[in-house]
Design a protein around this motif. Structure first.
Motif, mmCIF file in Angstrom:
data_model
loop_
_atom_site.group_PDB
_atom_site.id
_atom_site.type_symbol
_atom_site.label_atom_id
_atom_site.label_comp_id
_atom_site.label_asym_id
_atom_site.label_seq_id
_atom_site.Cartn_x
_atom_site.Cartn_y
_atom_site.Cartn_z
ATOM 1 N N ALA A 106 42.558 110.212 -1.793
ATOM 2 C CA ALA A 106 42.603 110.467 -3.110
ATOM 3 C C ALA A 106 42.284 111.930 -3.506
ATOM 4 C CB ALA A 106 41.662 109.540 -3.695
ATOM 5 N N ALA A 107 42.922 112.210 -4.911
ATOM 6 C CA ALA A 107 42.586 113.392 -5.534
ATOM 7 C C ALA A 107 41.774 113.245 -6.707
ATOM 8 C CB ALA A 107 43.727 114.383 -5.772
ATOM 9 N N ALA A 108 41.125 114.143 -7.068
ATOM 10 C CA ALA A 108 39.956 114.221 -8.323
ATOM 11 C C ALA A 108 41.107 113.941 -9.623
ATOM 12 C CB ALA A 108 39.100 115.396 -8.552
ATOM 13 N N SER A 109 42.277 114.599 -9.531
ATOM 14 C CA SER A 109 43.267 114.338 -10.396
ATOM 15 C C SER A 109 44.190 113.107 -10.485
ATOM 16 C CB SER A 109 44.366 115.762 -10.254
ATOM 17 O OG SER A 109 45.011 115.429 -8.813
ATOM 18 N N ASP A 110 43.676 112.033 -9.602
ATOM 19 C CA ASP A 110 44.163 110.750 -9.708
ATOM 20 C C ASP A 110 43.169 110.234 -10.559
ATOM 21 O OD1 ASP A 110 45.836 111.565 -7.575
ATOM 22 O OD2 ASP A 110 44.764 110.369 -5.971
ATOM 23 N N ALA A 144 52.248 109.132 -4.371
ATOM 24 C CA ALA A 144 52.578 109.641 -2.902
ATOM 25 C C ALA A 144 51.361 109.611 -2.210
ATOM 26 C CB ALA A 144 53.418 110.842 -2.877
ATOM 27 N N ASN A 145 50.265 110.285 -2.463
ATOM 28 C CA ASN A 145 49.055 110.277 -1.623
ATOM 29 C C ASN A 145 48.323 108.751 -1.602
ATOM 30 O OD1 ASN A 145 48.360 110.928 -4.446
ATOM 31 N ND2 ASN A 145 46.301 111.542 -3.621
ATOM 32 N N ALA A 146 48.785 107.913 -2.372
ATOM 33 C CA ALA A 146 48.027 106.783 -2.153
ATOM 34 C C ALA A 146 49.247 105.730 -1.982
ATOM 35 C CB ALA A 146 47.754 106.347 -3.956
ATOM 36 N N THR A 147 49.994 106.049 -0.996
ATOM 37 C CA THR A 147 51.012 104.964 -0.555
ATOM 38 C C THR A 147 51.212 105.295 1.220
ATOM 39 O OG1 THR A 147 52.190 105.348 -2.346
ATOM 40 C CG2 THR A 147 53.283 104.317 -0.810
ATOM 41 N N PRO A 148 50.810 104.204 1.965
ATOM 42 C CA PRO A 148 50.212 103.001 1.596
ATOM 43 C C PRO A 148 48.577 103.141 1.391
ATOM 44 C CG PRO A 148 50.719 103.044 3.924
ATOM 45 C CD PRO A 148 50.998 104.585 3.512
#
Ligand SMILES: C[C@H]1O[C@@H](n2cnc3c(N)ncnc32)[C@H](O)[C@@H]1O
Ligand SMILES: [Zn+2]
Length: 450
Positions: A403-407, A387-391
Motif C-alpha cells: 500500500a502507499a500513503a497516497s491510497d 494496481a498496487n492493491a491487486t490482488p
C-alpha cells in the motif's frame, strides 16, 4: 451527527473481537463508534432483521466501495514544526547534524514558523492516514492551535534541553508546565500533553528526575529520546559508568505506575535494558527511517516484542526522515528487522500494523487504535481499487508491503470527516503549503545571516 460507512473491508485490530469483517459496516454517532459488523449478518447486530445496511439511518452515508476501513495510524514520535527543515541538512550523523545545522537553524524559529510548519505537518498526516501523533518541539502553543484547527489528535510535549544549567532548567520546566496547564484535554480531548526532557545526554539526571515528579504531579506522561546512537551510549558510559537506561533507573525514572513513559529510538539497548523496559512497562517508539538515515543503528525490536515491551512506530522529525509517511515507516520497520536479524520471519506484517494502530493508539488515547463499539471514531479508508492493491491475499501484507500513503482516501477523527474521497475538508491546502514554504525560506535566510 451520525455517519454510516458501508461496503468496507474492515480491519478492526480488535484481538478479542471481530478481527476482520470482509463485507462490513460501521456506524458513528457523535464522536464514537456505536455499531460495527458484517452487512451479511446485520439482523443480529442492529436488532432488526431487515437484512441490509440501509435499514440503519445516518446523517451521512459513505459507500466505501470495498476499501479497507481501519484504525487511523498513530505516529508516536515527531517534531512537527521541523517540516520547515525538510531537506535542510542531510547525510550527516546525529550529533554534528544537530550541533552544526539543526540547532543553529532552530535558534531562529518564530511562533509563526511553528504554526505553519505544524499545519503543514497536519496536512501531510491527514493525506497519509495518520490520525494521531506524539510531538516534542518548541512554540507548542502554535502546534496545539494547528492540531485544534486540523481536527486530528495530538499528544504534545515541549522539548526541554538544559545541559545541566539550573537556571535554564527552571525556564524549560516552566514552559512545559504552561503547556500542560493550557492544553491538557483541550479541543474536545483531542489534545493531550506530556513532559519532554530531550535526552539523557542533553539533560542531567537531577533535572530529568524533577521533570518526572512534575509529570506525576500533573498526571501526564513523559516523552524522551533514549539510546539513539552509539555515541550517546559511549558518552554515558564514560561520564557515568552506566548506559542511559541504568543512569535514569537510578532515580526510578522508568517507573510507570503513575504516568506512562514514551522512549523514542531505544536503538542501543542491552538485553538487560530490554528486560527493564518490559518489567517497568515503558513504551518504545521505534523510528526506523530516521535511524537508518542518520546511521544510528538497528533497534532490537523483535527482541523487545519477545520480551513483552510495548513498541509503537514513529517517523521522527521531517529533517531526519524526510516525511511523515507511516506507510513507508511500517514497511521499513519490517524490512529493517529482517535484514538486521537475517531472519525473514522477524517482525511480520500484522505485528507492524499492530504497532502503528493498537499500540500507538493506546499511548495517545486508550479509546483509539482499535475499531470497536464504544471507541472513539478515528479511522481511515484505504483505496483498494488500484494496481498496487491487486490482488490482496492478506490485508496486513497489503498494508505493510504494497500500500502507499497516497491510497488513503478518507479520514475521520473524533467523528468528524477530515478528508473524503481525497478532498481535504478542513484546510486550504495550497494556502498552507505557500505559507509554510515562505516561512521555511525565510528561516533558512535568517539562519544563514547569523
Ligand atoms: C526537540 C529537539 O529535538 C531535536 N531532534 C530532532 N530530531 C532528533 C533526533 N533524531 N534525535 C535527537 N533530537 C532530535 C529537534 O531538532 C529539537 O531541537
Ligand atoms: Zn526525535
Amino acid at each position: 451527527m451520525s455517519i454510516l460507512i458501508k461496503n468496507a473491508y474492515i480491519v478492526t485490530m480488535d484481538k478479542d473481537g471481530a478481527g476482520e469483517i470482509p463485507n462490513g459496516f460501521l456506524l458513528i454517532e457523535n464522536n464514537l463508534i456505536s455499531k460495527i459488523g458484517s452487512i451479511d449478518s446485520i439482523g443480529d447486530i442492529s436488532g432488526d432483521n431487515s437484512g441490509d445496511a440501509d435499514s440503519i439511518s445516518a446523517d451521512t452515508v459513505i459507500d466505501a466501495g470495498g476499501a479497507v476501513l481501519m484504525p487511523g495510524l498513530s505516529n508516536t514520535h515527531t517534531h512537527l514544526g521541523m517540516t520547515l527543515l525538510r531537506g535542510y541538512a542531510d547525510d550527516m550523523a546525529l550529533q554534528s547534524w544537530l550541533e552544526t545545522k539543526i540547532w543553529p537553524a532552530e535558534a531562529n524559529l518564530t511562533a509563526e514558523d511553528v504554526y505553519y510548519g505544524s499545519l503543514l505537518g497536519c496536512l501531510e498526516m491527514i493525506r497519509s492516514g495518520t490520525t494521531a501523533f506524539c510531538d516534542m518541539y518548541f512554540f507548542m502553543d502554535e502546534t496545539a492551535k494547528a492540531v485544534d484547527a486540523a481536527g486530528i489528535r495530538g499528544c504534545l510535549a515541549y522539548g526541554m534541553i538544559e545541559f545541566g544549567d539550573l537556571e535554564k532548567g527552571n525556564k524549560e520546566i516552566a514552559m512545559n508546565e504552561k503547556l500542560v496547564r493550557d492544553w491538557q484535554g483541550k479541543a474536545g480531548g483531542r489534545i493531550t500533553t506530556m513532559y519532554g526532557p530531550h535526552a539523557p545526554n542533553t539533560c542531567c539526571q537531577s533535572f530529568i528526575k524533577r521533570v518526572k515528579e512534575a509529570a506525576e504531579r500533573d498526571g501526564v506522561g513523559v516523552h524522551i529520546h533514549v539510546l539513539e546512537t552509539e555515541a550517546e551510549l559511549n558518552y554515558m558510559k564514560e561520564n557515568f559508568d552506566m548506559c542511559s537506561v541504568h543512569h535514569l533507573d537510578a532515580v526510578d525514572f522508568w517507573n510507570t505506575s503513575k504516568v506512562p513513559i514514551l522512549a523514542a529510538h531505544s536503538v542501543w539497548m542491552s538485553d538487560g535494558d530490554i528486560r527493564l523496559f518490559a518489567e517497568k512497562g515503558v513504551t518504545v517508539s521505534h523510528n526506523p527511517v530516521s535511524n537508518m538515515k542518520l546511521a544510528s543503528g538497528i533497534a532490537p525490536i523483535q527482541k523487545m516484542l519477545d520480551a513483552g515491551v510495548k513498541v509503537t512506530l514513529g517517523t521522527d522529525g521531517c529533517a531526519s526522515n524526510n516525511n511523515l509517511n507511516m506507510f513507508e515507516e511500517m514497511k521499513t520497520a519490517a524490512l529493517l528487522q529482517k535484514v538486521g536479524t537475517m531472519d525473514p520471519t522477524a517482525l511480520p506484517a500484522k505485528a507492524v500494523v499492530e504497532m502503528a494502530t493498537v499500540n500507538g493508539g493506546r499511548v495517545i488515547d486508550s479509546m483509539t487504535g482499535v475499531l470497536k463499539a464504544g471507541n472513539k471514531a478515528d479511522m481511515i479508508l484505504v483505496d483498494t481499487s488500484k494496481a498496487n492493491a491487486t490482488p490482496i491475499f492478506d490485508v496486513y501484507s497489503h498494508l505493510v508491503y504494497s500500500a502507499a500513503a497516497s491510497d488513503v482516501k478518507t479520514m475521520i477523527v473524533d467523528g468528524k470527516i477530515l478528508m473524503q474521497d481525497y478532498n481535504v475538508l478542513v484546510m486550504d491546502e495550497k494556502e498552507i503549503m505557500k505559507k509554510a514554504n515562505e516561512c521555511a525560506l525565510s528561516l533558512a535566510e535568517r539562519a544563514k545571516a547569523k
